[in-house]
Design a protein around this motif. Structure first.
Motif, PDB file in Angstrom:
ATOM      1  N   ILE A 277       0.840  -1.203   0.000  1.00 38.23           N
ATOM      2  CA  ILE A 277       0.000   0.000   0.000  1.00 38.23           C
ATOM      3  C   ILE A 277       0.875   1.252   0.000  1.00 38.23           C
ATOM      4  N   ALA A 278       1.928   1.226   0.794  1.00 43.37           N
ATOM      5  CA  ALA A 278       2.825   2.379   0.863  1.00 43.37           C
ATOM      6  C   ALA A 278       3.475   2.627  -0.494  1.00 43.37           C
ATOM      7  N   ARG A 279       3.901   1.560  -1.134  1.00 40.71           N
ATOM      8  CA  ARG A 279       4.593   1.708  -2.406  1.00 40.71           C
ATOM      9  C   ARG A 279       3.653   2.271  -3.477  1.00 40.71           C
TER      10      ARG A 279
ATOM     11  N   GLU B 203      13.226   8.870   0.468  1.00 37.94           N
ATOM     12  CA  GLU B 203      13.664   9.123   1.836  1.00 37.94           C
ATOM     13  C   GLU B 203      12.533   9.715   2.658  1.00 37.94           C
ATOM     14  N   GLY B 204      12.761   9.773   3.954  1.00 40.41           N
ATOM     15  CA  GLY B 204      11.804  10.415   4.837  1.00 40.41           C
ATOM     16  C   GLY B 204      10.603   9.543   5.095  1.00 40.41           C
ATOM     17  N   PRO B 205       9.792   9.937   6.077  1.00 47.30           N
ATOM     18  CA  PRO B 205       8.643   9.135   6.469  1.00 47.30           C
ATOM     19  C   PRO B 205       7.591   9.088   5.368  1.00 47.30           C
ATOM     20  N   ILE B 206       6.904   7.973   5.306  1.00 51.32           N
ATOM     21  CA  ILE B 206       5.823   7.793   4.350  1.00 51.32           C
ATOM     22  C   ILE B 206       4.508   7.731   5.114  1.00 51.32           C
ATOM     23  N   VAL B 207       3.511   8.420   4.613  1.00 53.38           N
ATOM     24  CA  VAL B 207       2.231   8.539   5.309  1.00 53.38           C
ATOM     25  C   VAL B 207       1.104   8.132   4.371  1.00 53.38           C
ATOM     26  N   PHE B 208       0.194   7.318   4.878  1.00 52.32           N
ATOM     27  CA  PHE B 208      -0.954   6.943   4.051  1.00 52.32           C
ATOM     28  C   PHE B 208      -2.110   6.473   4.920  1.00 52.32           C
ATOM     29  N   ASP B 209      -3.267   6.330   4.295  1.00 51.57           N
ATOM     30  CA  ASP B 209      -4.431   5.787   4.994  1.00 51.57           C
ATOM     31  C   ASP B 209      -4.677   4.362   4.538  1.00 51.57           C
TER      32      ASP B 209
ATOM     33  N   VAL C 205      -1.572   5.820   8.870  1.00 53.66           N
ATOM     34  CA  VAL C 205      -0.303   5.158   9.176  1.00 53.66           C
ATOM     35  C   VAL C 205       0.880   6.029   8.768  1.00 53.66           C
ATOM     36  N   THR C 206       1.881   6.077   9.624  1.00 54.27           N
ATOM     37  CA  THR C 206       3.150   6.708   9.272  1.00 54.27           C
ATOM     38  C   THR C 206       4.255   5.664   9.354  1.00 54.27           C
ATOM     39  N   VAL C 207       5.034   5.586   8.308  1.00 52.42           N
ATOM     40  CA  VAL C 207       6.175   4.667   8.278  1.00 52.42           C
ATOM     41  C   VAL C 207       7.448   5.500   8.348  1.00 52.42           C
ATOM     42  N   PRO C 208       8.098   5.534   9.508  1.00 52.90           N
ATOM     43  CA  PRO C 208       9.280   6.376   9.642  1.00 52.90           C
ATOM     44  C   PRO C 208      10.450   5.878   8.796  1.00 52.90           C
TER      45      PRO C 208
END
Lengths: 251, 251
Positions: B167-169, B183-189, B229-232
């Motif tokens: 989902i993040a990708r 880079e950096g945090p990824i954020v999604f629902d 969701v946040t993926v650091p």
DNA sequence: CGGAGCGTTGACGACCTTCAACCTCTGTGG
DNA sequence: CCACAGAGGTTGAAGGTCGTCAACGCTCCG
């Protein structure tokens, strides 16, 4: 060991056993002639690697006889079979340079191959090939999704019964061409080791062994040796697989 | 409830958000005009059935916005999701009369539909459509096989991490079009309920809940509410998924 | 004979499911 | 305005299924 890869096997397309099921099924005589010019056969012994995942893939082809398997492996060694390639099944993906999976010859294997570039050129101006490939790919997608239900939701016993059902059904469609009914016992040989079955089913080989023993003790199947299976009551087996007894959609 | 199915939504193909990824991606202007004449839009509310497995299927179509899921159900109620349909994904199988799976709108959904017969006719004399459909089907087959590894061999924790990774990708490829780095945090629902996630992963909803909590406690993800969701550290998440950290083949 | 490959069986324990209680949030109706 | 039901979600306790580790049997082959 004797390398059989270089053996020349001569065979006319018209007499090919997979003529009407493979990617060339819809080809006309003239199209077949052109395919005949670019095709070549390769043989593999049981256990031999056909392709390594990630390797450059410079050919595509069809399984003529024997069985191959498509497997994925994780870094730590866990492996999952993601496809079982039977005669007439197609190997390789037009438009992709490298193989996505390991392909292993599970039994002795004969393949009818085409170098990728000439095949792709033929595909571009031979709609019959592309049409057939689409049809076959859609069938494979259905089979893969069917298998996702097996992997995700069935118990070990149901998984074994499902695999036996698939093999039995395929064998039946191969052997009794005349509509001699699906009554009576069905007999076939397992083309897979316990370990290969485990890789297919997402189980360990010990669990496979135990569940086969259990099905035997319960009279669902009987065994001669390790591989020769008799199914006295196919409907019973399909119930054990958790399928509708009225037969699945897929052949 | 207000039945939104009959709503007319007017949209030019040229401005369609899925113009370059859907089954029509390769069509020329004139081909697009013909498609435009036979297309129509349908809307579904979250939770609504799009098609029942086994029903007559008189249309095919593309997801324009929202998410739909393909699921199989056993007689005793066990269900397995076998596909997640995102914008641009194709629904339906040319050449088959009935639906093989339940299709459910997971979120509010807009589809661009074609009646099956006219579409099949167009396909027959528009190679661009058949070519694109083959390409998409091969991609789906790859995705299904990737998922077989998840279902068959991964632990519950790895399964959750795998789903989050996918989902993040997807979200990443949608949002940051410019190569602004990963880079950096990824954020999604999360577009799925815990139950839908369980159906996708071959788990129970309780296990899904527990493993999400565990990933949160271990700092692999953080949550606001139940769905945000946040993926650091994306690399960390992919390690948890058991994937090669250098990114999979599939987008 | 010894070893390798394939298969079976047993003991034990981890992982996941099952069953159940409980929480929060939302919408509905009295 | 509050009570209440229902959907979605979390958490705990107990138990079952299947994996792990290990020993052992069989057959084939050099």
């Amino acid at each position: 060991m004797f390398n059989e890869r270089s053996l020349t096997i001569s065979q006319e397309c018209e007499e090919c056993p997979i003529r009407h099921r493979a990617v060339c099924a819809r080809c006309e005589t003239d199209e077949l002639e052109r395919l005949e010019q670019i095709k070549y056969y390769r043989k593999f012994e049981a256990g031999q690697m056909v392709i390594w995942s990630g390797d450059k893939m410079d050919f595509v082809g069809s399984v003529v006889s024997g069985i191959a398997s498509l497997t994925q492996t994780m870094e730590d060694g866990r492996t999952q079979m993601v496809g079982l390639l039977l005669p007439s099944d197609f190997v390789g993906r037009p438009g992709r340079a490298t193989a996505a999976y390991d392909v292993v010859a599970t039994t002795d294997l004969v393949m009818c191959c085409f170098r990728k570039t000439p095949f792709e050129e033929m595909m571009a101006n031979t709609p019959h090939i592309a049409q057939r490939l689409l049809e076959m790919t859609l069938d494979e997608l259905d089979a893969a999704r069917e298998w996702m239900l097996v992997l995700g939701r069935k118990t070990a016993r149901e998984k074994i019964a499902s695999l036996l059902t698939i093999i039995a059904r395929r064998d039946a469609t191969l052997h009794l061409k005349a509509g001699s009914g699906i009554e009576g016992p069905i007999v076939f040989d397992l083309p897979l080791t316990r370990e290969a079955m485990a890789d297919y089913l997402g189980l360990t080989l010990e669990t496979v062994s135990r569940q086969i023993t259990a099905l035997r003790k319960d009279g669902v199947i009987s065994l001669e040796g390790k591989r020769h299976v008799t199914v006295p009551d196919m409907e019973r087996l399909m119930e054990e697989a958790g399928d509708d007894s009225d037969g699945g959609l897929l052949v």
